[in-house]
Design a protein around this motif. Structure first.
Motif, PDB file in Angstrom:
ATOM      1  N   ALA A 309      86.249  30.645  29.477  1.00  0.00           N
ATOM      2  CA  ALA A 309      86.622  30.908  27.842  1.00  0.00           C
ATOM      3  C   ALA A 309      85.185  30.355  27.480  1.00  0.00           C
ATOM      4  CB  ALA A 309      87.699  29.930  27.417  1.00  0.00           C
ATOM      5  N   ALA A 310      84.711  29.207  27.833  1.00  0.00           N
ATOM      6  CA  ALA A 310      83.373  28.706  27.498  1.00  0.00           C
ATOM      7  C   ALA A 310      82.154  29.684  27.806  1.00  0.00           C
ATOM      8  CB  ALA A 310      83.124  27.325  27.978  1.00  0.00           C
ATOM      9  N   ALA A 311      82.381  30.446  28.845  1.00  0.00           N
ATOM     10  CA  ALA A 311      81.319  31.356  29.514  1.00  0.00           C
ATOM     11  C   ALA A 311      81.407  32.454  28.569  1.00  0.00           C
ATOM     12  CB  ALA A 311      81.370  31.457  30.846  1.00  0.00           C
ATOM     13  N   ASP A 312      82.617  32.912  28.114  1.00  0.00           N
ATOM     14  CA  ASP A 312      82.704  34.373  27.660  1.00  0.00           C
ATOM     15  C   ASP A 312      82.119  34.083  26.101  1.00  0.00           C
ATOM     16  OD1 ASP A 312      83.772  35.220  29.858  1.00  0.00           O
ATOM     17  OD2 ASP A 312      85.889  35.623  28.770  1.00  0.00           O
ATOM     18  N   MET A 313      82.383  32.720  25.628  1.00  0.00           N
ATOM     19  CA  MET A 313      81.925  32.561  24.142  1.00  0.00           C
ATOM     20  C   MET A 313      80.324  32.403  24.105  1.00  0.00           C
ATOM     21  SD  MET A 313      84.854  30.514  21.987  1.00  0.00           S
ATOM     22  CE  MET A 313      84.615  29.173  22.827  1.00  0.00           C
ATOM     23  N   ALA A 314      80.168  31.833  25.219  1.00  0.00           N
ATOM     24  CA  ALA A 314      78.334  31.716  25.089  1.00  0.00           C
ATOM     25  C   ALA A 314      77.573  32.893  25.308  1.00  0.00           C
ATOM     26  CB  ALA A 314      78.122  30.696  26.075  1.00  0.00           C
ATOM     27  N   ALA A 316      78.918  35.793  23.945  1.00  0.00           N
ATOM     28  CA  ALA A 316      79.277  36.490  22.933  1.00  0.00           C
ATOM     29  C   ALA A 316      78.518  36.106  21.594  1.00  0.00           C
ATOM     30  CB  ALA A 316      80.431  36.852  22.486  1.00  0.00           C
ATOM     31  N   LEU A 317      78.226  34.636  21.418  1.00  0.00           N
ATOM     32  CA  LEU A 317      78.085  34.032  20.276  1.00  0.00           C
ATOM     33  C   LEU A 317      76.562  33.890  20.198  1.00  0.00           C
ATOM     34  CD1 LEU A 317      80.838  31.417  19.770  1.00  0.00           C
ATOM     35  CD2 LEU A 317      80.742  33.649  18.602  1.00  0.00           C
ATOM     36  N   PRO A 318      75.793  34.353  19.069  1.00  0.00           N
ATOM     37  CA  PRO A 318      74.383  34.072  19.064  1.00  0.00           C
ATOM     38  C   PRO A 318      74.012  32.699  18.788  1.00  0.00           C
ATOM     39  CG  PRO A 318      75.197  35.147  16.991  1.00  0.00           C
ATOM     40  CD  PRO A 318      76.339  35.043  18.009  1.00  0.00           C
ATOM     41  N   PRO A 319      72.798  32.139  18.888  1.00  0.00           N
ATOM     42  CA  PRO A 319      72.782  30.634  18.896  1.00  0.00           C
ATOM     43  C   PRO A 319      72.708  29.978  17.548  1.00  0.00           C
ATOM     44  CG  PRO A 319      70.749  31.741  19.561  1.00  0.00           C
ATOM     45  CD  PRO A 319      71.928  32.912  19.534  1.00  0.00           C
ATOM     46  N   ASN A 320      72.749  30.814  16.560  1.00  0.00           N
ATOM     47  CA  ASN A 320      72.648  30.362  14.922  1.00  0.00           C
ATOM     48  C   ASN A 320      74.058  30.126  14.480  1.00  0.00           C
ATOM     49  OD1 ASN A 320      72.616  33.585  15.272  1.00  0.00           O
ATOM     50  ND2 ASN A 320      73.725  33.308  13.460  1.00  0.00           N
ATOM     51  N   VAL A 321      75.146  30.601  15.410  1.00  0.00           N
ATOM     52  CA  VAL A 321      76.548  30.311  14.980  1.00  0.00           C
ATOM     53  C   VAL A 321      77.236  28.997  15.419  1.00  0.00           C
ATOM     54  CG1 VAL A 321      78.881  31.337  15.259  1.00  0.00           C
ATOM     55  CG2 VAL A 321      77.019  32.932  14.903  1.00  0.00           C
ATOM     56  N   THR A 322      78.091  28.361  14.574  1.00  0.00           N
ATOM     57  CA  THR A 322      79.029  27.243  14.860  1.00  0.00           C
ATOM     58  C   THR A 322      80.276  27.879  14.573  1.00  0.00           C
ATOM     59  OG1 THR A 322      77.563  25.526  13.869  1.00  0.00           O
ATOM     60  CG2 THR A 322      79.879  24.942  14.207  1.00  0.00           C
ATOM     61  N   LEU A 323      81.287  27.772  15.646  1.00  0.00           N
ATOM     62  CA  LEU A 323      82.669  28.291  15.580  1.00  0.00           C
ATOM     63  C   LEU A 323      83.595  27.083  15.034  1.00  0.00           C
ATOM     64  CD1 LEU A 323      84.792  30.110  16.146  1.00  0.00           C
ATOM     65  CD2 LEU A 323      84.823  29.546  18.697  1.00  0.00           C
ATOM     66  N   VAL A 324      84.427  27.164  14.155  1.00  0.00           N
ATOM     67  CA  VAL A 324      85.429  26.290  13.775  1.00  0.00           C
ATOM     68  C   VAL A 324      86.864  26.812  14.097  1.00  0.00           C
ATOM     69  CG1 VAL A 324      86.437  24.983  11.958  1.00  0.00           C
ATOM     70  CG2 VAL A 324      83.877  25.158  12.215  1.00  0.00           C
ATOM     71  N   MET A 348      82.756  23.946  17.694  1.00  0.00           N
ATOM     72  CA  MET A 348      82.108  24.228  18.828  1.00  0.00           C
ATOM     73  C   MET A 348      80.797  25.112  18.506  1.00  0.00           C
ATOM     74  SD  MET A 348      85.141  26.091  20.912  1.00  0.00           S
ATOM     75  CE  MET A 348      86.841  25.435  21.248  1.00  0.00           C
ATOM     76  N   ASP A 349      79.936  24.729  19.455  1.00  0.00           N
ATOM     77  CA  ASP A 349      78.689  25.289  19.166  1.00  0.00           C
ATOM     78  C   ASP A 349      78.455  26.693  19.966  1.00  0.00           C
ATOM     79  OD1 ASP A 349      78.225  24.779  22.037  1.00  0.00           O
ATOM     80  OD2 ASP A 349      76.769  23.320  21.682  1.00  0.00           O
ATOM     81  N   ALA A 350      77.248  27.307  19.994  1.00  0.00           N
ATOM     82  CA  ALA A 350      77.293  28.687  20.101  1.00  0.00           C
ATOM     83  C   ALA A 350      77.571  28.922  21.815  1.00  0.00           C
ATOM     84  CB  ALA A 350      76.134  29.268  19.791  1.00  0.00           C
ATOM     85  N   ARG A 351      77.484  27.642  22.616  1.00  0.00           N
ATOM     86  CA  ARG A 351      77.686  27.824  23.930  1.00  0.00           C
ATOM     87  C   ARG A 351      78.916  27.386  24.403  1.00  0.00           C
ATOM     88  NH1 ARG A 351      72.711  24.085  26.309  1.00  0.00           N
ATOM     89  NH2 ARG A 351      73.923  24.417  28.016  1.00  0.00           N
ATOM     90  N   GLY A 352      79.844  27.018  23.412  1.00  0.00           N
ATOM     91  CA  GLY A 352      81.117  26.972  23.817  1.00  0.00           C
ATOM     92  C   GLY A 352      81.594  25.387  24.039  1.00  0.00           C
TER      93      GLY A 352
END
Length: 540
Positions: A309-314, A316-324, A348-352
């Motif tokens: 899951a962390a690998a998939d999010m990393a 897909a998410l650009p480095p500018n994004v914080t996920l809550v 979570m940060d963009a690296r999951g």
């Protein structure tokens, strides 16, 4: 020769005759007017529907005669039937949750739909008893009713963990103008004035200057509240927090599929794909977003147990994004609790990588835990979430630091309905964050009612609120309760916008809410007992 009666006089006579009803007719009428009063709640929002309810309630309480014990018992019965009708019509939708897994929980539906209104109506019965204890003639009895029902509603919001859902003050919370008064008196003050003002037309049944003046005063107070609300909306400027670009993702995932573990990869892929879509506000999709917010219990798995899951999010998410996001968290249970599962908000940060967690403090009885958990599980009864052992709760409500967006008050699901309990310890947050999963209740009135209560918290606290709901209603709300951007119930989509700034001055209700409520109740008590003091003085 007697003057012919007018239609108005005949109507007054019929209404005043309601005082003499007894038995099943009195109970049925109390139940019916309580049910009509429920139309004041979302999604209908017809606050005048409480006028016939409260006025008839006054007339029925007028008719309680006999010794003190008999009067109080009759008042309790009237109050119970009024409350049962009100809660049955305004909360029937709770039964929808028992149909999500009808083969397991369907048999409980009649108990939920009938037992909850019956239990909540005990508080209305108490309120009617308190009012009757202070009952007198004229306008003073309206103060007694406002005192009794406000006390009982406050107790309903606090006893046995509390359930202040659809307290009478929310009748005014669907009007942008009238809801502004929550900044002054909070929801309990709105409840007090709802009872006092909306019961006042009953005074017109007995002609007289004093009664007419009292009703005119109530109308002027209501009009004044609306006028002040309009002035506040027109003159209060609300800017946006620089550099914060929010996207709320509303997946609209049906409840019976939301926790399907075998679909975990598909669900996460759908979340990421929907989150990345371009929109008029963000033409480049996530490249323009700094803060991405997902709803409660977004993952149908324990995040740390699924490294993919962390690998998939990393990816897909650009480095500018914080996920809550809302997510179930697994950890050692706190002292005195036994479950390793927590209903949490995770940053979570963009690296999951998980940066911070905030665990839900106020759990839902029978939804997230069972009273007498071990015993009820031993006889085959489960809570709706079907987590063996239920959830553990967080110790205290703590602020949640969100990179780039400052300190938030994290509120999971119905934690947002508890007035005065949404601000964490420590420095005051800059915004309220509410993640929820209203998919349990489909497109019933429940999600609309939940949304209105969340909006009112923003007004009470003078803080913006960002709300992420699985099936809706998701929204960005400014500190005046206005919807900056929002979704509709039951749609798949995105809510994009900036983060509104908090008000510079903390509202009066947030600073002195308890003191103001005590003052209103003392004032009502003094007004209610004034006729008794007058009688004692005259006798002396």
């Amino acid at each position: 020769m007697l003057a012919p009666s007018t239609p108005a006089a005949r109507l007054r006579g019929r209404l005043l005759a309601l005082r003499f009803l007894s038995g099943w007719r009195r109970r049925l009428l109390a139940c019916l007017v309580g049910a009509v009063g429920a139309l004041a709640m979302p999604p209908f929002g017809l606050w005048p529907a409480l006028v016939p309810g409260f006025c008839v309630l006054v007339l029925l309480l007028d008719g309680c005669r006999g010794g003190l014990g008999r009067r109080l018992a009759a008042a309790a019965g009237i109050g119970w039937w009024f409350g049962f009708g009100y809660f049955l019509v305004s909360l029937w939708w709770i039964g929808a949750a028992f149909l999500v897994e009808a083969d397991v929980f369907g048999w409980l539906l009649p108990f939920a739909v009938l037992a909850m209104p019956a239990g909540l109506a005990l508080f209305t019965a108490l309120g009617a008893m308190l009012a009757k204890l202070l009952w007198s003639k004229g306008a003073a009895r309206l103060a007694a009713l406002a005192f009794g029902l406000t006390v009982s509603e406050w107790l309903r919001g606090h006893v046995l963990t509390g359930f202040p859902w659809n307290t009478f003050g929310y009748a005014f919370a669907q009007s942008d103008l009238l809801m502004q008064s929550a900044a002054l008196v909070g929801i309990w003050g709105l409840t007090f004035f709802a009872v006092l003002l909306l019961s006042s037309p009953v005074l017109l049944l007995v002609p007289g200057r004093r009664n007419l003046a009292a009703v005119a005063g109530a109308a002027l107070l209501l009009a004044g509240a609306a006028g002040w609300g309009g002035w506040r909306l027109a003159t209060t400027q609300v800017g946006a927090v620089p550099g914060v670009h929010i996207r709320v993702m509303q997946p609209n995932l049906p409840q019976d599929k939301k926790f399907a573990y075998d679909r975990r990869r598909e669900i996460l892929a759908d979340y990421l794909a929907l989150s990345a879509r371009p929109s008029p506000a963000y033409p480049s999709g996530l490249a323009d977003v700094t803060l991405l917010i997902w709803p409660e219990s977004a993952f149908p798995f324990i995040y740390e147990r699924e490294p993919w899951a962390a690998a998939d999010m990393a990816a897909a998410l650009p480095p500018n994004v914080t996920l809550v996001t809302g997510a179930v968290r697994y950890d050692l249970p706190p002292p005195g609790q036994h479950s390793p599962f927590f209903n949490a908000i995770r940053v979570m940060d963009a690296r999951g990588r998980v940066l911070r967690n905030a665990d839900k403090v106020h759990l839902v009885p029978f939804g997230e835990y069972l009273p007498f958990q071990s015993f009820l599980e031993s006889i085959g009864i489960e809570q709706l979430t079907r987590v063996r052992g239920g959830f553990s709760s967080g110790g205290t409500l703590d602020g949640l630091e969100v990179p780039g967006a400052g300190r938030a008050a994290p509120l999971v699901c119905y934690e947002v309905i508890f007035s005065g309990k949404v601000i964490p310890e420590g420095p005051r947050p800059g915004w309220l964050l509410n993640v929820t999963n209203d998919a349990w209740f489909g497109t019933t009135p429940g999600p609309y009612q939940h949304f209105v209560q969340a909006r009112l918290r923003a007004v009470e606290e003078g803080l913006p609120l960002v709300r992420a709901a699985n099936t809706g209603i998701s929204a960005i709300i400014d500190p005046l309760g206005r919807i900056v951007a929002g979704s509709r119930l039951g749609e798949t989509g995105l809510v994009d916008g900036g983060l509104p700034q908090p008000l510079e001055t903390v509202p009066i209700s947030a600073r002195f809410g308890g003191t103001l409520l005590a003052g209103l109740l003392i004032l009502a008590l003094m007004l209610a007992v004034a006729p008794f003091r007058g009688c004692i003085t005259r006798k002396g």
